[in-house]
Design a protein around this motif. Structure first.
Motif, PDB file in Angstrom:
ATOM      1  N   ARG A  18      25.087   0.682  31.025  1.00 31.30           N
ATOM      2  CA  ARG A  18      24.457  -0.115  32.079  1.00 31.30           C
ATOM      3  C   ARG A  18      25.321  -0.167  33.336  1.00 31.30           C
ATOM      4  O   ARG A  18      24.811  -0.272  34.449  1.00 31.30           O
ATOM      5  CB  ARG A  18      24.180  -1.526  31.558  1.00 31.30           C
ATOM      6  N   ARG A  19      26.620  -0.087  33.158  1.00 27.69           N
ATOM      7  CA  ARG A  19      27.512  -0.117  34.318  1.00 27.69           C
ATOM      8  C   ARG A  19      27.216   1.044  35.266  1.00 27.69           C
ATOM      9  O   ARG A  19      27.290   0.895  36.493  1.00 27.69           O
ATOM     10  CB  ARG A  19      28.968  -0.037  33.860  1.00 27.69           C
ATOM     11  N   ALA A  20      26.878   2.204  34.710  1.00 23.57           N
ATOM     12  CA  ALA A  20      26.554   3.348  35.557  1.00 23.57           C
ATOM     13  C   ALA A  20      25.318   3.054  36.406  1.00 23.57           C
ATOM     14  O   ALA A  20      25.252   3.412  37.591  1.00 23.57           O
ATOM     15  CB  ALA A  20      26.325   4.588  34.693  1.00 23.57           C
ATOM     16  N   TYR A  21      24.323   2.402  35.802  1.00 22.04           N
ATOM     17  CA  TYR A  21      23.116   2.051  36.553  1.00 22.04           C
ATOM     18  C   TYR A  21      23.424   1.011  37.621  1.00 22.04           C
ATOM     19  O   TYR A  21      22.884   1.065  38.735  1.00 22.04           O
ATOM     20  CB  TYR A  21      22.039   1.537  35.597  1.00 22.04           C
ATOM     21  N   ILE A  22      24.304   0.068  37.311  1.00 19.00           N
ATOM     22  CA  ILE A  22      24.677  -0.943  38.304  1.00 19.00           C
ATOM     23  C   ILE A  22      25.361  -0.290  39.505  1.00 19.00           C
ATOM     24  O   ILE A  22      25.155  -0.694  40.651  1.00 19.00           O
ATOM     25  CB  ILE A  22      25.589  -2.008  37.661  1.00 19.00           C
ATOM     26  N   SER A  23      26.156   0.743  39.256  1.00 16.79           N
ATOM     27  CA  SER A  23      26.827   1.445  40.345  1.00 16.79           C
ATOM     28  C   SER A  23      25.810   2.088  41.281  1.00 16.79           C
ATOM     29  O   SER A  23      25.950   2.019  42.515  1.00 16.79           O
ATOM     30  CB  SER A  23      27.766   2.514  39.772  1.00 16.79           C
ATOM     31  N   VAL A  24      24.766   2.714  40.731  1.00 15.38           N
ATOM     32  CA  VAL A  24      23.736   3.328  41.564  1.00 15.38           C
ATOM     33  C   VAL A  24      22.941   2.254  42.306  1.00 15.38           C
ATOM     34  O   VAL A  24      22.630   2.394  43.496  1.00 15.38           O
ATOM     35  CB  VAL A  24      22.797   4.209  40.725  1.00 15.38           C
TER      36      VAL A  24
ATOM     37  N   GLU B 274      21.473   8.949  46.616  1.00 20.44           N
ATOM     38  CA  GLU B 274      20.495   9.931  46.117  1.00 20.44           C
ATOM     39  C   GLU B 274      21.141  10.847  45.085  1.00 20.44           C
ATOM     40  O   GLU B 274      20.577  11.092  43.998  1.00 20.44           O
ATOM     41  CB  GLU B 274      19.947  10.744  47.281  1.00 20.44           C
ATOM     42  N   ARG B 275      22.331  11.364  45.401  1.00 20.98           N
ATOM     43  CA  ARG B 275      23.033  12.239  44.466  1.00 20.98           C
ATOM     44  C   ARG B 275      23.460  11.465  43.218  1.00 20.98           C
ATOM     45  O   ARG B 275      23.401  11.993  42.098  1.00 20.98           O
ATOM     46  CB  ARG B 275      24.264  12.844  45.143  1.00 20.98           C
TER      47      ARG B 275
ATOM     48  N   ARG C  14      29.198   5.466  46.464  1.00 21.10           N
ATOM     49  CA  ARG C  14      29.873   4.879  47.628  1.00 21.10           C
ATOM     50  C   ARG C  14      29.849   5.805  48.838  1.00 21.10           C
ATOM     51  O   ARG C  14      30.325   5.433  49.912  1.00 21.10           O
ATOM     52  CB  ARG C  14      31.324   4.512  47.287  1.00 21.10           C
ATOM     53  N   TYR C  15      29.287   7.004  48.669  1.00 20.04           N
ATOM     54  CA  TYR C  15      29.196   7.949  49.777  1.00 20.04           C
ATOM     55  C   TYR C  15      28.218   7.390  50.805  1.00 20.04           C
ATOM     56  O   TYR C  15      27.148   6.905  50.457  1.00 20.04           O
ATOM     57  CB  TYR C  15      28.710   9.300  49.252  1.00 20.04           C
ATOM     58  N   PRO C  16      28.548   7.447  52.099  1.00 20.22           N
ATOM     59  CA  PRO C  16      27.693   6.826  53.121  1.00 20.22           C
ATOM     60  C   PRO C  16      26.355   7.523  53.286  1.00 20.22           C
ATOM     61  O   PRO C  16      26.203   8.692  52.943  1.00 20.22           O
ATOM     62  CB  PRO C  16      28.542   6.940  54.395  1.00 20.22           C
ATOM     63  N   GLN C  17      25.408   6.794  53.826  1.00 19.63           N
ATOM     64  CA  GLN C  17      24.048   7.248  54.085  1.00 19.63           C
ATOM     65  C   GLN C  17      23.303   7.485  52.766  1.00 19.63           C
ATOM     66  O   GLN C  17      23.833   7.275  51.686  1.00 19.63           O
ATOM     67  CB  GLN C  17      24.039   8.515  54.949  1.00 19.63           C
ATOM     68  N   GLU C  18      22.050   7.935  52.886  1.00 21.92           N
ATOM     69  CA  GLU C  18      21.199   8.066  51.708  1.00 21.92           C
ATOM     70  C   GLU C  18      21.645   9.168  50.762  1.00 21.92           C
ATOM     71  O   GLU C  18      21.350   9.131  49.570  1.00 21.92           O
ATOM     72  CB  GLU C  18      19.743   8.337  52.127  1.00 21.92           C
ATOM     73  N   VAL C  19      22.362  10.179  51.281  1.00 23.57           N
ATOM     74  CA  VAL C  19      22.718  11.313  50.429  1.00 23.57           C
ATOM     75  C   VAL C  19      23.585  10.886  49.256  1.00 23.57           C
ATOM     76  O   VAL C  19      23.470  11.447  48.159  1.00 23.57           O
ATOM     77  CB  VAL C  19      23.446  12.403  51.265  1.00 23.57           C
ATOM     78  N   GLY C  20      24.439   9.889  49.446  1.00 23.27           N
ATOM     79  CA  GLY C  20      25.307   9.438  48.363  1.00 23.27           C
ATOM     80  C   GLY C  20      24.538   8.812  47.214  1.00 23.27           C
ATOM     81  O   GLY C  20      24.593   9.292  46.074  1.00 23.27           O
TER      82      GLY C  20
END
Length: 631
Positions: free
Chosen positions: A301-307, A268-269, A260-266
């Motif tokens: 799978r929930r972790a992958y859905i979050s990303v 990506e991490r 949920r961190y803004p921009q690509e850095v979130g």
């Protein structure tokens, strides 16, 4: 409200005078930055002495009410902590502990506005009372003891906002204490540090409770770091210093914060962490045997859905975000069966592509979303999965096609997907008014001028049939957007044979009449400035310039004036729909007969040809009284 500053100042004075000076409970040798954020729960409680304190202080016997608490062993102590956390604040057990800790006069006991906070404060104070008394007994609190208190703070923080308690009567502020989520989160972190200082190794329950409190309270170590940084630091400390093996819940806290961190850095991490944990899990032993080895479970799978969601929603470059989400789907297909993408995974990626129509050709965005939908349909066919829960996948693709202009195939594909959705209605899932309206818009934007008005009308009739069958106003009653979409399909049917022009014109006015009838019945969704602009555009495209066309244009504009829906768009359409003579006659005659205080003067030709000037500087306000943006 007048008492509120006094109440909060009273807490602050005691906190400064006693809480910060306390060297016992809640203190830690780490110099932790969280210690200065707020007072700890037990400090707040102990600033309010019991009614017996002065009497006890004056006696030679130092024995207090607290000394009467006795536990046979640490297991009994832990049971008492659990009872405090799980029982009602009015239970006999809690009243007994409250009386022994704070004195028999219950009116002197500090009362928090939130019951969950009251439980957490009581459990916290009992734990620290035991820590002070442990030299007098053989009972030493354990990780289980701390976990019970952390569990209480975890429950409390879920009921708090940054400003304090929720659903509270303001009149209680003079007698009830407030605690913010930030204070509660800070208390949880301090408890974790106390465990470490006491040589007690935190468990996975300890860390998950603290992670929950940090996430809910949005705490960061300082102004240069974020909550995601703090969560990551806790995870690293857990695995590298204390060798505590994480579980799926732990993964979720870290991944969700970065995603949920803004921009690509979130994102990506979040993805880097997820893939790292996945690789470690695939290489990690399946059984925990060595206490000095961290065992990494496979993320769910929930972790992958979050990303996936992070890439779809938080990436500044929507196209890149959609592509990264699709790439992650491809990777998931290489993983064990429990992690292969399901309908929800595809739905997130499909929605990401469908929203890219503003930054790339809409037809390309729609086709990318459609290709993923077809892949999911193939997976369903090959694995015999029937998962209609994620109908938004179909809605997203249909909506993407509704933004495509000038493509002959788009409306047919949107119609095909609508038919598939209607087939799922028997299973409890199906299209709604948004879906039908998107299909109509796809027809309206297509170049199929000879047939699009008829197809739009057929879709409107399908909606009305659904509405009659179900009576569901939220799902199937046509709204203003629906009617405007049908009207637009008619209005943009230009360059068609004369006989078709007459048919489409009749359809257009029949739909407009239906809109007015429904508005009169429901008292909502009245024709708007957009509606009248569409009608004028339709007359321009469907009727040749003539006296008859001028008569229709005049009638539409005069009705628009009476409804108070004249805006710049309507004036622009009037300028191109009416003859030059009629355009000047309409405006000048309306001004001369206006009764709402307009100047009534005739306009120059330049003023007449500038819709913005007409609306902003000259148009009577009464003509625009009902104009609303985005209707």
């Amino acid at each position: 409200l007048c008492l509120l500053p006094f109440t909060m100042s009273f807490q602050w004075i005691y906190y400064q005078g006693r809480g910060m000076a306390a060297s016992g409970r809640g203190s830690t040798s780490r110099g932790d930055p969280f210690l200065v954020l707020s007072s700890t729960s037990h400090d707040l409680l102990t600033t309010f002495p019991s009614s017996n304190q002065e009497e006890n202080d004056s006696t030679a016997d130092d024995t207090s009410e607290l000394d009467t608490i006795h536990f046979a062993n640490v297991e009994k102590f832990d049971e008492e902590l659990e009872r405090i956390v799980t029982s009602s604040s009015s239970s006999t057990d809690q009243q007994r502990i409250t009386s022994l800790l704070y004195g028999k006069q219950q009116s002197e006991v500090p009362q928090y506005a939130n019951e969950a906070v009251q439980k957490a404060v009581l459990a916290d104070d009992l734990l620290h009372w035991m820590l002070e008394k442990q030299h007098q007994s053989s009972i030493t609190p354990t990780a289980k003891s701390y976990n019970a208190v952390l569990k209480a703070w975890r429950a409390a923080i879920s009921n708090l906002k940054d400003t304090g308690s929720t659903n509270m009567d303001l009149s209680s502020l003079a007698t009830q204490l407030l605690m913010t989520s930030r204070e509660a989160g800070t208390r949880a972190i301090n408890l974790l540090h106390e465990m470490e200082s006491a040589g007690i190794t935190p468990t996975i329950d300890s860390y998950n409770a603290v992670l929950h409190c940090v996430v809910k309270s949005r705490i960061s170590a300082n102004s240069f770091t974020t909550t995601a940084d703090q969560v990551q630091q806790l995870f690293d400390s857990m695995t590298t210093q204390h060798f505590v093996s994480p579980n799926s819940e732990t993964y979720h806290y870290v991944i969700d914060e970065w995603a949920r961190y803004p921009q690509e850095v979130g994102p990506e991490r979040a993805e880097k962490f997820l893939l790292d944990m996945t690789q470690r899990a695939l290489l990690s032993p399946t059984e925990e045997k060595d206490a000095r080895v961290v065992y990494y479970p496979l993320p769910d799978r929930r972790a992958y859905i979050s990303v996936l969601t992070g890439w779809a929603t938080n990436s500044a470059d929507k196209r890149q975000g959609a592509q990264r989400a699709e790439d992650l789907l491809v990777y998931m297909n290489t993983l064990p069966p429990t992690l292969k993408p399901d309908a929800k995974c595809y739905s997130v990626a499909i929605d990401a592509w469908s929203k890219c129509g503003q930054i790339m050709p809409p037809i390309e965005a729609a086709k990318k979303a459609d290709q993923l939908l077809q892949k999911w349909e193939q997976v369903q066919h090959e694995t015999y999965q029937e998962d209609a829960r994620y109908i938004p996948s179909y809605n997203s693709v249909i909506k993407a096609y509704s933004h495509v202009a000038g493509d002959k195939d788009s409306p047919y594909r949107a119609q095909e997907l609508l038919d598939k959705l209607e087939e799922t209605s028997a299973k409890g899932y199906g299209p709604n008014i948004v879906t039908y309206t998107a299909v109509i818009m796809a027809w309206a934007r297509s170049p199929l001028d000879n047939i699009k008005a008829q197809y739009a009308l057929k879709t409107l009739k399908r909606i009305n049939e659904k509405f009659k069958q179900t009576g569901d106003e939220n799902s199937f009653r046509p709204n203003l957007y629906t009617y405007n979409a049908v009207l637009n399909a008619c209005a943009t049917s230009k360059n068609i044979p004369a006989e078709n022009q007459e048919k489409v014109t009749k359809i257009m006015f029949a739909v407009f009449k239906a809109l007015e009838q429904q508005a009169a019945k429901t008292k909502q969704d009245y024709p708007s400035h957009i509606t009248y602009g569409i009608l004028l555009k339709g007359i321009m495209n469907l009727m040749p310039l003539s006296d008859s066309r001028d008569d229709v244009v005049r009638a539409i504009f005069e009705k628009c004036c009476r409804d108070g829906q004249v805006d710049t768009g309507v004036i622009k359409q009037l300028l191109v729909s009416a003859s030059g003579e009629l355009y000047q006659q309409i405006l000048n005659s309306c001004f001369e007969n206006d009764d709402d205080g307009s100047n009534g003067k005739r306009l120059s030709q330049n003023q007449l040809n500038d819709p913005d000037t007409v609306v902003q500087d000259i148009l009577p306000k009464n003509w625009s009284r009902n104009v609303k943006i985005n209707t």
